[in-house]
Design an enzyme around this catalytic site. Structure first.
Site, PDB file in Angstrom:
ATOM      1  N   GLU A  36      52.499  35.218  32.192  1.00 18.12           N
ATOM      2  CA  GLU A  36      50.895  35.099  32.252  1.00 18.12           C
ATOM      3  C   GLU A  36      50.566  36.556  32.159  1.00 18.12           C
ATOM      4  O   GLU A  36      50.410  37.659  32.762  1.00 18.12           O
ATOM      5  CB  GLU A  36      50.507  34.718  33.556  1.00 18.12           C
TER       6      GLU A  36
ATOM      7  N   GLY B 188      51.060  40.040  34.339  1.00 14.31           N
ATOM      8  CA  GLY B 188      50.893  41.180  34.079  1.00 14.31           C
ATOM      9  C   GLY B 188      50.513  41.652  32.508  1.00 14.31           C
ATOM     10  O   GLY B 188      50.043  40.566  31.886  1.00 14.31           O
TER      11      GLY B 188
ATOM     12  N   GLY C 240      55.136  41.997  29.682  1.00 15.89           N
ATOM     13  CA  GLY C 240      55.833  40.773  29.699  1.00 15.89           C
ATOM     14  C   GLY C 240      56.745  40.571  28.431  1.00 15.89           C
ATOM     15  O   GLY C 240      57.865  40.010  28.609  1.00 15.89           O
TER      16      GLY C 240
ATOM     17  N   CYS D  77      42.240  38.841  33.649  1.00 14.26           N
ATOM     18  CA  CYS D  77      42.734  38.540  32.082  1.00 14.26           C
ATOM     19  C   CYS D  77      41.910  37.626  31.368  1.00 14.26           C
ATOM     20  O   CYS D  77      41.984  37.556  30.384  1.00 14.26           O
ATOM     21  CB  CYS D  77      44.065  37.736  32.502  1.00 14.26           C
TER      22      CYS D  77
HETATM   23  P1  NAD Z   1      51.412  45.564  34.562  1.00 15.92           P
HETATM   24  O1  NAD Z   1      52.121  44.713  33.316  1.00 15.92           O
HETATM   25  O2  NAD Z   1      51.214  47.097  34.482  1.00 15.92           O
HETATM   26  O3  NAD Z   1      52.065  45.487  35.921  1.00 15.92           O
HETATM   27  C1  NAD Z   1      52.252  44.176  36.337  1.00 15.92           C
HETATM   28  C2  NAD Z   1      53.497  44.044  37.492  1.00 15.92           C
HETATM   29  O4  NAD Z   1      54.536  44.297  36.551  1.00 15.92           O
HETATM   30  C3  NAD Z   1      53.490  45.033  38.354  1.00 15.92           C
HETATM   31  O5  NAD Z   1      53.805  44.481  39.616  1.00 15.92           O
HETATM   32  C4  NAD Z   1      54.422  46.055  38.040  1.00 15.92           C
HETATM   33  O6  NAD Z   1      54.936  46.848  38.972  1.00 15.92           O
HETATM   34  C5  NAD Z   1      55.479  45.104  37.351  1.00 15.92           C
HETATM   35  N1  NAD Z   1      56.347  45.884  36.421  1.00 15.92           N
HETATM   36  C6  NAD Z   1      56.057  46.881  35.408  1.00 15.92           C
HETATM   37  N2  NAD Z   1      57.402  47.230  34.740  1.00 15.92           N
HETATM   38  C7  NAD Z   1      58.228  46.031  35.106  1.00 15.92           C
HETATM   39  C8  NAD Z   1      59.596  45.856  34.799  1.00 15.92           C
HETATM   40  N3  NAD Z   1      60.179  46.575  33.678  1.00 15.92           N
HETATM   41  N4  NAD Z   1      60.078  44.528  35.180  1.00 15.92           N
HETATM   42  C9  NAD Z   1      59.458  43.898  36.441  1.00 15.92           C
HETATM   43  N5  NAD Z   1      58.334  44.115  36.628  1.00 15.92           N
HETATM   44  C10 NAD Z   1      57.603  45.242  36.109  1.00 15.92           C
HETATM   45  O7  NAD Z   1      49.945  44.838  34.970  1.00 15.92           O
HETATM   46  P2  NAD Z   1      48.680  45.201  35.787  1.00 15.92           P
HETATM   47  O8  NAD Z   1      48.019  46.469  35.183  1.00 15.92           O
HETATM   48  O9  NAD Z   1      49.168  45.281  37.035  1.00 15.92           O
HETATM   49  O10 NAD Z   1      47.682  44.020  35.676  1.00 15.92           O
HETATM   50  C11 NAD Z   1      46.939  43.733  34.580  1.00 15.92           C
HETATM   51  C12 NAD Z   1      47.520  42.973  33.346  1.00 15.92           C
HETATM   52  O11 NAD Z   1      47.720  41.961  33.816  1.00 15.92           O
HETATM   53  C13 NAD Z   1      46.216  42.681  32.345  1.00 15.92           C
HETATM   54  O12 NAD Z   1      46.896  42.987  31.020  1.00 15.92           O
HETATM   55  C14 NAD Z   1      45.831  41.473  32.648  1.00 15.92           C
HETATM   56  O13 NAD Z   1      45.218  40.699  31.692  1.00 15.92           O
HETATM   57  C15 NAD Z   1      47.269  40.874  33.140  1.00 15.92           C
HETATM   58  N6  NAD Z   1      47.020  39.611  33.966  1.00 15.92           N
HETATM   59  C16 NAD Z   1      47.154  38.223  33.559  1.00 15.92           C
HETATM   60  C17 NAD Z   1      46.972  37.065  34.387  1.00 15.92           C
HETATM   61  C18 NAD Z   1      47.096  35.679  33.801  1.00 15.92           C
HETATM   62  O14 NAD Z   1      47.308  34.972  34.661  1.00 15.92           O
HETATM   63  N7  NAD Z   1      47.232  35.645  32.468  1.00 15.92           N
HETATM   64  C19 NAD Z   1      46.375  37.456  35.434  1.00 15.92           C
HETATM   65  C20 NAD Z   1      45.915  38.674  35.964  1.00 15.92           C
HETATM   66  C21 NAD Z   1      46.372  39.683  35.127  1.00 15.92           C
END
Ligand code: NAD
Length: 479
Positions: A254, A232, A237, A288
């Site tokens: 990630e 995420g 993260g 990402c």
């Molecule tokens: P996000 O960080 O908003 O959410 C990701 C997940 O985290 C969701 O399931 C959300 O419900 C959960 N979450 C939120 N707060 C949390 C907490 N306190 N504890 C545990 N879980 C929690 O990200 P998004 O908008 O869903 O995705 C986009 C982001 O993900 C972008 O920054 C993208 O670059 C990144 N991404 C990275 C990769 C990689 O492999 N490096 C792949 C895909 C997406």
């Protein structure tokens, strides 16, 4: 005649049973194309997480002792059922998260390779023998699963993430609690149906839906969770890393990217420009590893911008089920506001819009910015939309220095016929992944996928996940 589509309500999958959230609460999951109601899902609370972790914990001692040939067979069965349910998965990727069909099919095909590669891991969990200084002592390592693995996944590539992370964790004998993105619960529920049908025992794989921002800490901070795999944003993260530190729970993160592509003057633009466009505009930049920075040597800079604008102007923005459609809707109102803000901030501070900048419904046109300066948000921060900046460079060295001027370090690319410079770039770029004469967007089941700095910690992929999701135990025998 009543044309109203019946809206389904998804349940959690805990201990092999489909159950409502304890409070019976639900939340709405919207189709990002028009914000219509797509589905409802269980809005879980702390107790639902506790139940799922308890189920995974109770199952672990039994599941970890299953035979490799059985786990292998169940994993390969997942792939077979995915093939039978291809239409359901592809429809879900289109209607739940707004994937154009070409991205949905790409993700589906990639997902199949992830599951099949994971099946091979079951027989690959090996320790080694170690020479010992103690006379008569036989010394060895045994590789063991960790226990309950928490998997938290984003909205943008839910099938790739599920097929890779869930399959790899199951292959090496862990049990799982997954919290999927609140914007993509259905895809994970479909996947849980498939895993269940494939023969995995109740409790091996559990899914709890809800708002991660509200309930995520109950999972990542749970004392019975032995490992956290998070994909995420960098902000979330960082928070998860801090929560995990309290219990010393190991984790892989990630996260986001600001991925550079350097293009030297010796390239054939007819070959490079279509790849450049695909590397940022696939799924409207919600990747990402999308390339949001291009550094182009000055002799070809103007021609590159002209050709890139031409290709961008022709990218399909039509029906998501039309194979020519590339540009997807932006997932949520919050994310649309972010994309708009990044464009208007850049324009207000003097950037030039070489192409795009407009909106059609919830879709942002593919947008090319030039004259981007350091004080513009878009220069250094991930947008996660169909926007990229194109900068002129006077030398390869300047391109490398600018490509490295970032807190992120996920993917990178260089296009050139000069093999020495290409390899110099690969060795000196501060990213976890580098593609020579290829797009920043590339992934395979068995490679070490991941990044550095703000882009995360650790790698994923068959070998990397096996290392991260197992531990070596040292055992000696005095003979
Ligand atoms: P996000 O960080 O908003 O959410 C990701 C997940 O985290 C969701 O399931 C959300 O419900 C959960 N979450 C939120 N707060 C949390 C907490 N306190 N504890 C545990 N879980 C929690 O990200 P998004 O908008 O869903 O995705 C986009 C982001 O993900 C972008 O920054 C993208 O670059 C990144 N991404 C990275 C990769 C990689 O492999 N490096 C792949 C895909 C997406």
């Amino acid at each position: 005649m009543n044309n109203k589509k019946e809206i389904r309500t998804l349940q959690n999958f805990i201990g092999g049973k489909w159950i409502n959230a304890e409070t019976n609460a639900t939340f709405d999951d919207l189709n990002p194309l028009d914000d219509s109601l797509y589905i409802r899902a269980a809005k879980s609370s702390a107790n639902d997480i506790h139940k799922a972790v308890a189920a995974a914990k109770a199952t672990f001692p039994i599941y970890r002792n299953t035979l490799p040939k059985d786990r292998e067979r169940w994993l390969l069965r997942i792939a077979e059922i995915m093939e039978a349910r291809k239409a359901d998965l592809v429809d879900c990727l289109i209607d739940e998260i707004g994937s154009p069909v070409q991205k949905a099919l790409f993700e589906y095909d990639k997902g199949l390779t992830m599951v099949r590669a994971a099946a091979g891991l079951c027989r690959y969990m090996r320790g080694e023998t170690i020479p010992s200084d103690a006379p008569g002592k036989f010394s060895m390592t045994i590789r063991e699963p960790l226990g309950v693995v928490a998997i938290i996944t984003p909205f943008n590539v839910p099938l790739i993430k599920n097929t890779r992370l869930v399959s790899n964790a199951l292959a090496v004998g862990n049990t799982i609690v997954q919290l999927p993105s609140e914007m993509a619960p259905h895809l994970t529920v479909l996947f849980a149906e498939i895993v269940n049908e494939a023969g995995f025992m109740p409790g091996a794989y559990n899914v709890v839906t809800g708002n991660g921002h509200e309930i995520g800490d109950y999972l990542t901070g749970h004392k019975d969770v032995s490992f956290v795999s998070f994909t995420g944003s960098s902000v979330v993260g960082q928070h998860i890393n801090e929560v995990c530190a309290k219990n010393k729970t190991p984790n892989t993160l990630e996260l986001g990217g600001k991925n550079p592509t350097v293009i030297l003057a010796d390239v054939d633009l007819a070959q490079v420009v279509p790849l450049a466009a695909r590397s940022i505009f696939m799924y409207a930049g919600q990747a990402c590893i999308g390339s949001s920075r291009f550094y182009v040597e000055r002799p070809i800079y103007n021609e590159f911008v002209k050709r890139f604008s031409m290709v961008a102007s022709k990218l399909g923005m039509g029906d998501l089920r039309d194979p020519n459609t590339v540009i997807a809707p932006i997932i949520s109102e919050r994310q649309r506001a972010r994309v708009k803000d990044h464009i208007s901030d850049a324009v207000a501070k003097g950037a030039t819009v070489a192409f795009g900048g407009g909106w059609v419904g919830n879709r942002c046109q593919p947008t090319l910015l030039t004259d981007v300066k350091e004080d513009m948000t878009v220069c250094k921060t991930e947008t996660f939309g169909p926007i990229t900046s194109i900068y002129p460079i006077d030398s390869y060295e300047e391109g490398l220095a600018k490509a490295n001027d970032t807190e992120y370090g996920l993917s990178s690319a260089i296009f050139t016929k000069d093999i020495d410079r290409a390899f110099h770039f690969a060795r000196n770029i501060g990213a976890g992944m580098c593609h020579i004469n290829g797009m920043t967007i590339h992934d395979e089941a068995h490679v070490p996928f991941g990044g550095n700095g703000e882009s995360g910690v650790g790698r994923e992929g068959t070998d990397a996940d096996m290392e991260a999701m197992t531990e070596l135990k040292w055992v000696t025998v005095q003979l």
